[in-house]
Each structure stands twice: as structure tokens, then as C-alpha cells.
Design an enzyme around this catalytic site. Sequence first.
Site, PDB file in Angstrom:
ATOM      1  NE  ARG A  79     104.794  73.114  97.926  1.00 25.00           N
ATOM      2  CZ  ARG A  79     105.510  73.876  97.106  1.00 25.00           C
ATOM      3  NH1 ARG A  79     106.510  74.576  97.573  1.00 25.00           N
ATOM      4  NH2 ARG A  79     105.226  73.929  95.825  1.00 25.00           N
ATOM      5  CD  GLU A 116     109.959  80.580  90.560  1.00 22.16           C
ATOM      6  OE1 GLU A 116     109.729  79.944  91.591  1.00 22.16           O
ATOM      7  OE2 GLU A 116     111.111  80.864  90.180  1.00 22.16           O
TER       8      GLU A 116
HETATM    9  O1  LIG Z   1     104.458  83.233  94.746  1.00 23.82           O
HETATM   10  P1  LIG Z   1     104.023  82.262  93.696  1.00 23.82           P
HETATM   11  O2  LIG Z   1     104.779  82.428  92.400  1.00 23.82           O
HETATM   12  O3  LIG Z   1     102.546  82.301  93.486  1.00 23.82           O
HETATM   13  O4  LIG Z   1     104.408  80.784  94.188  1.00 23.82           O
HETATM   14  C1  LIG Z   1     104.191  80.338  95.493  1.00 23.82           C
HETATM   15  C2  LIG Z   1     103.234  79.179  95.543  1.00 23.82           C
HETATM   16  O5  LIG Z   1     103.733  78.072  94.786  1.00 23.82           O
HETATM   17  C3  LIG Z   1     103.717  76.894  95.595  1.00 23.82           C
HETATM   18  O6  LIG Z   1     102.508  76.213  95.515  1.00 23.82           O
HETATM   19  P2  LIG Z   1     102.063  75.236  94.321  1.00 23.82           P
HETATM   20  O7  LIG Z   1     101.055  75.962  93.480  1.00 23.82           O
HETATM   21  O8  LIG Z   1     103.253  74.676  93.642  1.00 23.82           O
HETATM   22  O9  LIG Z   1     101.214  74.139  95.057  1.00 23.82           O
HETATM   23  P3  LIG Z   1     101.494  72.993  96.125  1.00 23.82           P
HETATM   24  O10 LIG Z   1     101.605  73.672  97.466  1.00 23.82           O
HETATM   25  O11 LIG Z   1     100.286  72.159  96.005  1.00 23.82           O
HETATM   26  O12 LIG Z   1     102.770  72.266  95.766  1.00 23.82           O
HETATM   27  C4  LIG Z   1     103.905  77.445  96.992  1.00 23.82           C
HETATM   28  O13 LIG Z   1     103.493  76.506  97.984  1.00 23.82           O
HETATM   29  C5  LIG Z   1     103.074  78.686  96.969  1.00 23.82           C
HETATM   30  O14 LIG Z   1     101.714  78.435  97.240  1.00 23.82           O
HETATM   31  N1  LIG Z   2     110.962  77.956  93.377  1.00 22.76           N
HETATM   32  C1  LIG Z   2     109.931  77.449  94.077  1.00 22.76           C
HETATM   33  N2  LIG Z   2     110.116  76.436  94.945  1.00 22.76           N
HETATM   34  C2  LIG Z   2     109.082  75.935  95.651  1.00 22.76           C
HETATM   35  N3  LIG Z   2     107.835  76.404  95.562  1.00 22.76           N
HETATM   36  C3  LIG Z   2     107.611  77.408  94.720  1.00 22.76           C
HETATM   37  N4  LIG Z   2     106.490  78.065  94.406  1.00 22.76           N
HETATM   38  C4  LIG Z   2     106.806  78.975  93.467  1.00 22.76           C
HETATM   39  N5  LIG Z   2     108.092  78.956  93.170  1.00 22.76           N
HETATM   40  C5  LIG Z   2     108.626  77.973  93.943  1.00 22.76           C
END
Ligand SMILES: O=P(O)(O)OC[C@H]1O[C@H](OP(=O)(O)OP(=O)(O)O)[C@H](O)[C@@H]1O
Ligand SMILES: Nc1ncnc2[nH]cnc12
Length: 197
Positions: A79, A116
Site C-alpha cells: 500500500r 500488527e
Molecule cells: O505498523 P505495522 O504494525 O507494521 O503495520 C503497518 C503495515 O501493515 C500494512 O501492510 P501489510 O504488511 O499488511 O501489507 P500490504 O500493504 O501488502 O497489505 C500497512 O500497509 C503497513 O505497511
Molecule cells: N489494523 C490495520 N488495518 C490496516 N492495515 C494495517 N496494518 C497493520 N494494522 C493494520
Amino acid sequence: MSDDISLVALSGLGPDRATEIRALIRDVPGYPHDPIVFRDITPLLADGAALRDVVEAFARLCEGDDGHAIDIVAGMEARGFLLGAPLATRLGVGFVPLRKAGKLPPPVERVDYDLEYGSAAIELRTGTLPQGARVLLVDDVLATGGTAAAAAELVERCDGKVVATAFLLELDGLGGRERLSGRVVETLLRVDERASS
Ligand SMILES: O=P(O)(O)OC[C@H]1O[C@H](OP(=O)(O)OP(=O)(O)O)[C@H](O)[C@@H]1O
Ligand SMILES: Nc1ncnc2[nH]cnc12
């Protein structure tokens, strides 16, 4: 938007517009599992005016006398790509994708991390960043800060300097800001995660 979520608008969005943009982020309780409330930005991405306003709000962080002077934007897969690449185009600088493990040909640097709802690893091809490049890290969500801390470490291992980190949405109460203590953390919107659990 549920009443128990506090909203803070930063970076010149204005409270009314920030509220509208917040409403375009869908809350999905129990996804990917309890007690996570997933914040889905796809409705926002599909709204042209909202996407433009978000990119402009990020751009304002890097403009004017008080703005961050940067050479390049880096985004975390996936993202972070969706917001970071249009921001780089808007600012007239390059974009560096920090990719999930196994997507880039060698040689790469790799940092493992927890987030998370799981764990992952990100990689950056050695030599992608010019020596000493001033980098803005961009992502959609700041939750525990595990992803952003790993991204900052990765950029620095590859000779970049992380000038600031910037997020569309901060989930307050999950420790992200504390995890990035000592770094500049900019967020456009903030929700109180404790109020929604
Ligand atoms: O602060 P944190 O606990 O580290 O979480 C935040 C991260 O989690 C999500 O990515 P995700 O790994 O789900 O990947 P995606 O963007 O491919 O969906 C979001 O886009 C952040 O990169
Ligand atoms: N609650 C949440 N929603 C979307 N992206 C996340 N990445 C980590 N935690 C998330």
C-alpha cells in the site's frame, strides 16, 4: 464513521475534508482475525478527489521553508506504493519500492520484522539509492511501527538518510509512534485504536 473514534486532521486538510476522507477508509472488525480492526483504504483510492487531496497533503509536508527537503520517496509494499509513487510524481522526485522478500533479484539487503497481524521481511536492492540520499518513507497505516522501523533500517543499511516518515492513518495506541521515537513521524489522520476495540 463511528462516534467512538477520535479524529485528528493534520497538514492542512481541514477538519471537514479530513472527516470526509476518514469516512472513505472502511473499518473491518475481525479481519484478518480478532481483535484486529482492519482499515481498508480501497474506497479512498477509488475516489479521485480524495486520492488527489491525500497526495497534496503529503506533498505539503515537503514544501515551503519548513518542509522536509528530500531527494527521493520510498514506499513499503504494497500500500505504500499506491501513495508513495503518485507523491513522488507530484514532487518531481524518484520512487524506491521496498519490496516484500523474494521479489527482487540479488544483491539485496533484507530486514525481518513483526507487524500488527503477522511477520514479514522487506528488501531493497543494494545500490538503488544514491549515497546519502534524503529519503521520505511513505505508507498508508502506522500501527505497531514494525514495518516502518524495518523500512528505515533497510534504507539506512543501503546508504540512505531517512529524513521523515509519513502515513495516511495512525492507529494511536498500538505503539507505532513510540517505536519510531527519534524519527520524524507525520500523519494525516489519527484514530484512537483503544476506543474502537
Ligand atoms: O505498523 P505495522 O504494525 O507494521 O503495520 C503497518 C503495515 O501493515 C500494512 O501492510 P501489510 O504488511 O499488511 O501489507 P500490504 O500493504 O501488502 O497489505 C500497512 O500497509 C503497513 O505497511
Ligand atoms: N489494523 C490495520 N488495518 C490496516 N492495515 C494495517 N496494518 C497493520 N494494522 C493494520
